[in-house]
Design a protein around this motif. Sequence first.
Motif, PDB file in Angstrom:
ATOM      1  N   MET A  89     -65.459  40.948 -72.126  1.00 60.03           N
ATOM      2  CA  MET A  89     -64.885  39.680 -71.635  1.00 60.03           C
ATOM      3  C   MET A  89     -64.043  38.955 -72.681  1.00 60.03           C
ATOM      4  O   MET A  89     -63.744  37.773 -72.522  1.00 60.03           O
ATOM      5  CB  MET A  89     -66.020  38.751 -71.159  1.00 60.03           C
ATOM      6  N   SER A  90     -63.682  39.649 -73.732  1.00 62.09           N
ATOM      7  CA  SER A  90     -62.826  39.129 -74.816  1.00 62.09           C
ATOM      8  C   SER A  90     -63.028  37.629 -75.115  1.00 62.09           C
ATOM      9  O   SER A  90     -62.097  36.835 -74.976  1.00 62.09           O
ATOM     10  CB  SER A  90     -61.351  39.429 -74.530  1.00 62.09           C
ATOM     11  N   GLY A  91     -64.252  37.290 -75.512  1.00 60.33           N
ATOM     12  CA  GLY A  91     -64.508  35.931 -76.005  1.00 60.33           C
ATOM     13  C   GLY A  91     -64.799  34.891 -74.933  1.00 60.33           C
ATOM     14  O   GLY A  91     -65.209  33.774 -75.249  1.00 60.33           O
ATOM     15  N   TRP A  92     -64.631  35.244 -73.650  1.00 65.67           N
ATOM     16  CA  TRP A  92     -64.805  34.226 -72.604  1.00 65.67           C
ATOM     17  C   TRP A  92     -66.257  33.779 -72.444  1.00 65.67           C
ATOM     18  O   TRP A  92     -66.514  32.625 -72.105  1.00 65.67           O
ATOM     19  CB  TRP A  92     -64.269  34.752 -71.263  1.00 65.67           C
ATOM     20  N   LEU A  93     -67.198  34.684 -72.683  1.00 63.26           N
ATOM     21  CA  LEU A  93     -68.599  34.290 -72.475  1.00 63.26           C
ATOM     22  C   LEU A  93     -68.999  33.217 -73.495  1.00 63.26           C
ATOM     23  O   LEU A  93     -69.642  32.227 -73.149  1.00 63.26           O
ATOM     24  CB  LEU A  93     -69.523  35.503 -72.568  1.00 63.26           C
ATOM     25  N   GLN A  94     -68.551  33.425 -74.746  1.00 64.18           N
ATOM     26  CA  GLN A  94     -68.845  32.414 -75.778  1.00 64.18           C
ATOM     27  C   GLN A  94     -68.135  31.103 -75.440  1.00 64.18           C
ATOM     28  O   GLN A  94     -68.690  30.017 -75.609  1.00 64.18           O
ATOM     29  CB  GLN A  94     -68.388  32.889 -77.168  1.00 64.18           C
ATOM     30  N   LYS A  95     -66.916  31.234 -74.931  1.00 62.06           N
ATOM     31  CA  LYS A  95     -66.147  30.027 -74.566  1.00 62.06           C
ATOM     32  C   LYS A  95     -66.901  29.226 -73.494  1.00 62.06           C
ATOM     33  O   LYS A  95     -67.011  28.002 -73.590  1.00 62.06           O
ATOM     34  CB  LYS A  95     -64.767  30.462 -74.048  1.00 62.06           C
ATOM     35  N   HIS A  96     -67.423  29.935 -72.483  1.00 62.32           N
ATOM     36  CA  HIS A  96     -68.192  29.249 -71.428  1.00 62.32           C
ATOM     37  C   HIS A  96     -69.378  28.504 -72.048  1.00 62.32           C
ATOM     38  O   HIS A  96     -69.618  27.332 -71.747  1.00 62.32           O
ATOM     39  CB  HIS A  96     -68.763  30.245 -70.418  1.00 62.32           C
ATOM     40  N   LEU A  97     -70.117  29.224 -72.911  1.00 60.40           N
ATOM     41  CA  LEU A  97     -71.317  28.617 -73.487  1.00 60.40           C
ATOM     42  C   LEU A  97     -70.941  27.403 -74.339  1.00 60.40           C
ATOM     43  O   LEU A  97     -71.603  26.363 -74.277  1.00 60.40           O
ATOM     44  CB  LEU A  97     -72.093  29.638 -74.334  1.00 60.40           C
ATOM     45  N   GLN A  98     -69.856  27.537 -75.124  1.00 62.29           N
ATOM     46  CA  GLN A  98     -69.434  26.399 -75.965  1.00 62.29           C
ATOM     47  C   GLN A  98     -69.064  25.183 -75.119  1.00 62.29           C
ATOM     48  O   GLN A  98     -69.250  24.048 -75.543  1.00 62.29           O
ATOM     49  CB  GLN A  98     -68.222  26.802 -76.820  1.00 62.29           C
ATOM     50  N   ASN A  99     -68.575  25.436 -73.912  1.00 65.47           N
ATOM     51  CA  ASN A  99     -68.224  24.321 -73.019  1.00 65.47           C
ATOM     52  C   ASN A  99     -69.445  23.768 -72.280  1.00 65.47           C
ATOM     53  O   ASN A  99     -69.311  22.867 -71.451  1.00 65.47           O
ATOM     54  CB  ASN A  99     -67.194  24.782 -71.988  1.00 65.47           C
ATOM     55  N   GLY A 100     -70.600  24.367 -72.539  1.00 62.77           N
ATOM     56  CA  GLY A 100     -71.820  23.911 -71.862  1.00 62.77           C
ATOM     57  C   GLY A 100     -71.935  24.450 -70.444  1.00 62.77           C
ATOM     58  O   GLY A 100     -72.662  23.902 -69.611  1.00 62.77           O
TER      59      GLY A 100
END
Length: 302
Positions: A253-264
């Motif tokens: 997912m090229s970084g999107w999963l971490q991005k989701h988590l960082q956005n809460g």
Amino acid sequence: MIQSIINHFIISLTKLLPLSFVRMIAGRYVAGEKQPDALQIVEELNNKGYSVTIDILGEHSKTSATAQAVTEQYINLYKFIQVKNLDCNISIKPTHLGLDMGMKCAQDNILSLLNAAEETNNFLRIDMENSAVTDDTIALYHKCRENYSNVGTVLQAYLYRSENDLKILSQDSNFNFRLCKGIYRENADIAIQDRHKINANFITLLRLAFENNIYIAIATHDLYLLETAYELIATLNIPSDQFEFQVLYGVPMSGWLQKHLQNGYKVRVYVPFGNDWYDYSLRRLKENPNIARYVLKNMIRR
Ligand code: FDA
């Protein structure tokens, strides 16, 4: 151009691929054959901040006894999830729980499963299979809602009917659904064939859910759809407890999963396991023939 010819070639040859090759693909997308293997992976995902939905691979049980045995396995799974305190619900396929033997068979099994879900404070997602069982699946969902609230189903953006289904199902403010593009091959008279138009319908359905305060699980790896979902969340000011993102275990997912988590934002990973890994892996391969190249590259490297 050459790439798409190679991909077309791989898709048409999938049934001829050696078992060992398909097993390597399964290694990426399937969380093992046995329950303890899968629960280990659920725990690891939970530790990284992801919620999980778990699925025992299989569909079209051929006898009532098989469907009942599958149901027992799922009931047992709910108990393990509770004992191990995992953040994990369950996704099932109606034909795995007996729909081919008639509505009553599937209904009895799903209701006893829902009872176990309620007793263990958990949730059941009824996956959507091909269009031959869409009406039955929605009818089963309605039956479940008569007595249970811990249940949801799935709508597929490629079906023309989905917008109307969503409008009807949304009359129940507790409706909770997963939105995906749809994986089965369907005729052009009932299903959109053009990828861009499927995306457009996905966005229509997403917007409809957001505007009607319906809980939606946004199940896609399509970066354009994820960007659009982010835009809608911002412009419509959607609270983060009204949706979650869902992905299939193993899809990069090229970084999107971490991005989701960082956005809460909540991220739920769909984790399949079990003996029936062969067909599932071929489906994943057809979705993305590039996987064959990765597996080959790894083999050559070794
Ligand atoms: P798309 O297929 O356009 O893929 C977008 C990009 O993601 C691709 O370009 C590729 O790079 C990448 N990608 C996609 N699949 C990949 C793979 N296997 N390996 C590597 N990369 C990949 N369908 C259904 O009919 N009924 C159901 O109940 C469900 N349930 C479900 C649950 C969850 C959590 C997900 C994520 C998906 C489903 N699906 C499903 C499957 C869904 O309908 C669809 O076929 C796939 O998700 C692929 O569609 P995308 O939206 O990801 O777009």
